[in-house]
Design an enzyme around this catalytic site. Sequence first.
Site, PDB file in Angstrom:
ATOM      1  N   TYR A 248     -11.749   3.325   2.433  1.00  0.00           N
ATOM      2  CA  TYR A 248     -13.015   3.513   1.728  1.00  0.00           C
ATOM      3  C   TYR A 248     -13.101   5.002   1.449  1.00  0.00           C
ATOM      4  O   TYR A 248     -12.955   5.813   2.369  1.00  0.00           O
ATOM      5  CB  TYR A 248     -14.193   3.095   2.616  1.00  0.00           C
ATOM      6  CG  TYR A 248     -14.468   1.613   2.633  1.00  0.00           C
ATOM      7  CD1 TYR A 248     -14.552   0.890   1.448  1.00  0.00           C
ATOM      8  CD2 TYR A 248     -14.687   0.939   3.832  1.00  0.00           C
ATOM      9  CE1 TYR A 248     -14.822  -0.475   1.470  1.00  0.00           C
ATOM     10  CE2 TYR A 248     -14.964  -0.419   3.858  1.00  0.00           C
ATOM     11  CZ  TYR A 248     -15.023  -1.120   2.672  1.00  0.00           C
ATOM     12  OH  TYR A 248     -15.300  -2.453   2.676  1.00  0.00           O
ATOM     13  N   ASP A 276     -13.521  -2.404  -5.033  1.00  0.00           N
ATOM     14  CA  ASP A 276     -14.539  -3.399  -5.406  1.00  0.00           C
ATOM     15  C   ASP A 276     -15.845  -3.200  -4.631  1.00  0.00           C
ATOM     16  O   ASP A 276     -16.676  -4.088  -4.562  1.00  0.00           O
ATOM     17  CB  ASP A 276     -14.009  -4.831  -5.185  1.00  0.00           C
ATOM     18  CG  ASP A 276     -13.594  -5.084  -3.726  1.00  0.00           C
ATOM     19  OD1 ASP A 276     -13.912  -4.257  -2.845  1.00  0.00           O
ATOM     20  OD2 ASP A 276     -12.948  -6.118  -3.489  1.00  0.00           O
ATOM     21  N   HIS A 367     -12.885  -9.335  -2.217  1.00  0.00           N
ATOM     22  CA  HIS A 367     -13.396  -8.886  -0.917  1.00  0.00           C
ATOM     23  C   HIS A 367     -13.887 -10.081  -0.073  1.00  0.00           C
ATOM     24  O   HIS A 367     -14.890  -9.996   0.630  1.00  0.00           O
ATOM     25  CB  HIS A 367     -14.545  -7.899  -1.157  1.00  0.00           C
ATOM     26  CG  HIS A 367     -14.690  -6.810  -0.140  1.00  0.00           C
ATOM     27  ND1 HIS A 367     -14.443  -5.499  -0.408  1.00  0.00           N
ATOM     28  CD2 HIS A 367     -15.100  -6.823   1.152  1.00  0.00           C
ATOM     29  CE1 HIS A 367     -14.695  -4.754   0.649  1.00  0.00           C
ATOM     30  NE2 HIS A 367     -15.092  -5.535   1.617  1.00  0.00           N
TER      31      HIS A 367
HETATM   32  C1  FMN Z   1     -15.600  -9.444   8.393  1.00  0.00           C
HETATM   33  C2  FMN Z   1     -14.901  -8.860   7.210  1.00  0.00           C
HETATM   34  C3  FMN Z   1     -14.804  -7.492   7.100  1.00  0.00           C
HETATM   35  C4  FMN Z   1     -14.143  -6.931   6.011  1.00  0.00           C
HETATM   36  N1  FMN Z   1     -14.011  -5.580   5.949  1.00  0.00           N
HETATM   37  C5  FMN Z   1     -13.354  -5.020   4.908  1.00  0.00           C
HETATM   38  C6  FMN Z   1     -13.215  -3.623   4.840  1.00  0.00           C
HETATM   39  O1  FMN Z   1     -13.695  -2.890   5.715  1.00  0.00           O
HETATM   40  N2  FMN Z   1     -12.552  -3.109   3.769  1.00  0.00           N
HETATM   41  C7  FMN Z   1     -12.030  -3.899   2.782  1.00  0.00           C
HETATM   42  O2  FMN Z   1     -11.436  -3.394   1.839  1.00  0.00           O
HETATM   43  N3  FMN Z   1     -12.137  -5.237   2.847  1.00  0.00           N
HETATM   44  C8  FMN Z   1     -12.784  -5.801   3.873  1.00  0.00           C
HETATM   45  N4  FMN Z   1     -12.906  -7.162   3.934  1.00  0.00           N
HETATM   46  C9  FMN Z   1     -12.280  -7.991   2.893  1.00  0.00           C
HETATM   47  C10 FMN Z   1     -10.864  -8.418   3.302  1.00  0.00           C
HETATM   48  O3  FMN Z   1      -9.963  -7.342   3.299  1.00  0.00           O
HETATM   49  C11 FMN Z   1     -10.297  -9.490   2.371  1.00  0.00           C
HETATM   50  O4  FMN Z   1     -10.431  -9.067   1.042  1.00  0.00           O
HETATM   51  C12 FMN Z   1     -10.969 -10.853   2.570  1.00  0.00           C
HETATM   52  O5  FMN Z   1     -11.368 -11.021   3.897  1.00  0.00           O
HETATM   53  C13 FMN Z   1     -10.043 -11.969   2.203  1.00  0.00           C
HETATM   54  O6  FMN Z   1     -10.706 -13.171   2.296  1.00  0.00           O
HETATM   55  P1  FMN Z   1     -10.589 -14.189   3.540  1.00  0.00           P
HETATM   56  O7  FMN Z   1     -11.431 -13.635   4.612  1.00  0.00           O
HETATM   57  O8  FMN Z   1     -11.107 -15.458   2.949  1.00  0.00           O
HETATM   58  O9  FMN Z   1      -9.125 -14.289   3.921  1.00  0.00           O
HETATM   59  C14 FMN Z   1     -13.583  -7.758   5.005  1.00  0.00           C
HETATM   60  C15 FMN Z   1     -13.684  -9.134   5.129  1.00  0.00           C
HETATM   61  C16 FMN Z   1     -14.334  -9.691   6.217  1.00  0.00           C
HETATM   62  C17 FMN Z   1     -14.431 -11.179   6.324  1.00  0.00           C
END
Ligand code: FMN
Length: 506
Positions: A248, A276, A367
Amino acid sequence: MNHDTPDKLPKSQKWSGEEIGKHSTDSDCWVIIHGRAYDVTEFKAEHPGGSKIIMKFAGKDATETYDPIHPPDTLDKYLARDKHMGEVNMETVEVEHEADPDEEDRKERIKRMPILEQCYNLMDFEAVARRVMKKTAWAYYSSGADDEITMRENHSAYHKIWFRPRILHDVETIDLSTTMLDSKVDIPFYVTATALGKLGNPEGEVILTRGARKHNVVQMIPTLASCSFDEICDAAEGSGQPQWLQLYVNKDRAITERIVKHAEARGVKGLFITVDAPQLGRREKDMRSKFDDVGSNVQDTGGDNVDRSQGAARAISSFIDPSLSWKDVPWFQSITKMPIILKGVQRVEDVLQAVEMGVQGVVLSNHGGRQLDFARSGIEVLAEVMPVLREKGLQDRIELYVDGGVRRATDIIKALCLGAKGVGIGRPFLYAMSAYGLPGVDRAMQLLKDEMTMNMRLIGASSVDQLEPSMVNTRGLSMHSTAVPSDTLGLNVYDPLVNPPEKARL
Ligand SMILES: Cc1cc2nc3c(=O)[nH]c(=O)nc-3n(C[C@H](O)[C@H](O)[C@H](O)COP(=O)(O)O)c2cc1C
């Protein structure tokens, strides 16, 4: 007390709870964390989670709330040494536990948890985690943006792709290995970045590191991890296990540069810049859970502008720079030799621009449905992007990754058939870790390997480079109204959206 020259105790002595309790005002505020006192009078105005949460613990022990969301090196890194006031005699401190009306029930549910071997697929972990996780942690992990249409679409989009298997190809030996950004991995999925691992398990993200290490898959380290970046790198040290960094971008580019250079020095193999999330989405379940344990990874001032009623996600993200733009890409290219990958690309025009700017990859992702509701699934975007890249002869200029909703090895196979180099998986590993710790993550990864070996055989491919577009029918993919097969995860596990509760009767 004069805070510029704190009257620290001689080494042999400890503060008493009563003495710490005297420092509980706005102009004189100490807190106890892990048996040590800290003077946060000045710091609290800069706290990314706001000063109110600090004032709640003024003169008291804040460890229980602090721990899940702050990497252990936070105080050393961000609080001046002269504000570290010394040890506290914890026998004299009354520790208040916040009453959680659900906690007794939860303990009962944990006793009745199925044994690990009863989990046969990734959805099973999700179903168990929902029953045994703390309410706030479940709300943070499981929530999606707005009406969660995109979050559900991510999963159901895979149900709209059907196979066209080949027959009579020798599939005695199946090789699942591949390369991602030049790292050799055993199977084409990676553990994507998910923040606040300690909400689900007190050990946090290092559990995911150990699981990824055992199965030789990549782990993407989140900027907002609960463990420190170095702890996560240390957990992989000596194994040659590839790790990537999710970034980030901080409004203060000097902080960002320091993070990037440190990651490169630690041997991180790819810089995934999240594109995003200029502002974090409204995740209403998270907001409703009234999360007040905020304040991870202190990077910059969010101060009192932070509204904690907005849930964990919004409270920890005040440092993210919404002015980030294409113009910044050359700057990143100038400060690192790591491959740069844009995470969260959602249309072919932006993939083409990424190619033009010479970045090494993109993650087609929304995301996990946590940002723009009604953003399309990554797999649908992939089906749009790949033919255009091939038509322009650009398919080898960039690596395409996709994440969101991947729950079965057939999903991985579908993404690879459509041209992805690999897929990211987020929540399922968080749920496996929260419910069963490392054995859970290990089993989840092994189940995917077993599923993938079998399904590769059944589709007629003995190695991942044989997966190609003719093996799938994607005609239903862009039809958002197409009926999909009945979805057990959507029907039985995902929480329904709830309405605001009535006020309790007096
Ligand atoms: C609890 C949680 C925290 C997340 N934190 C971040 C983050 O800090 N940075 C980021 O780029 N994506 C974050 N994501 C998005 C994930 O990298 C990813 O795009 C997404 O979880 C994929 O979908 P899925 O959970 O259905 O596999 C987060 C997702 C979840 C569920």
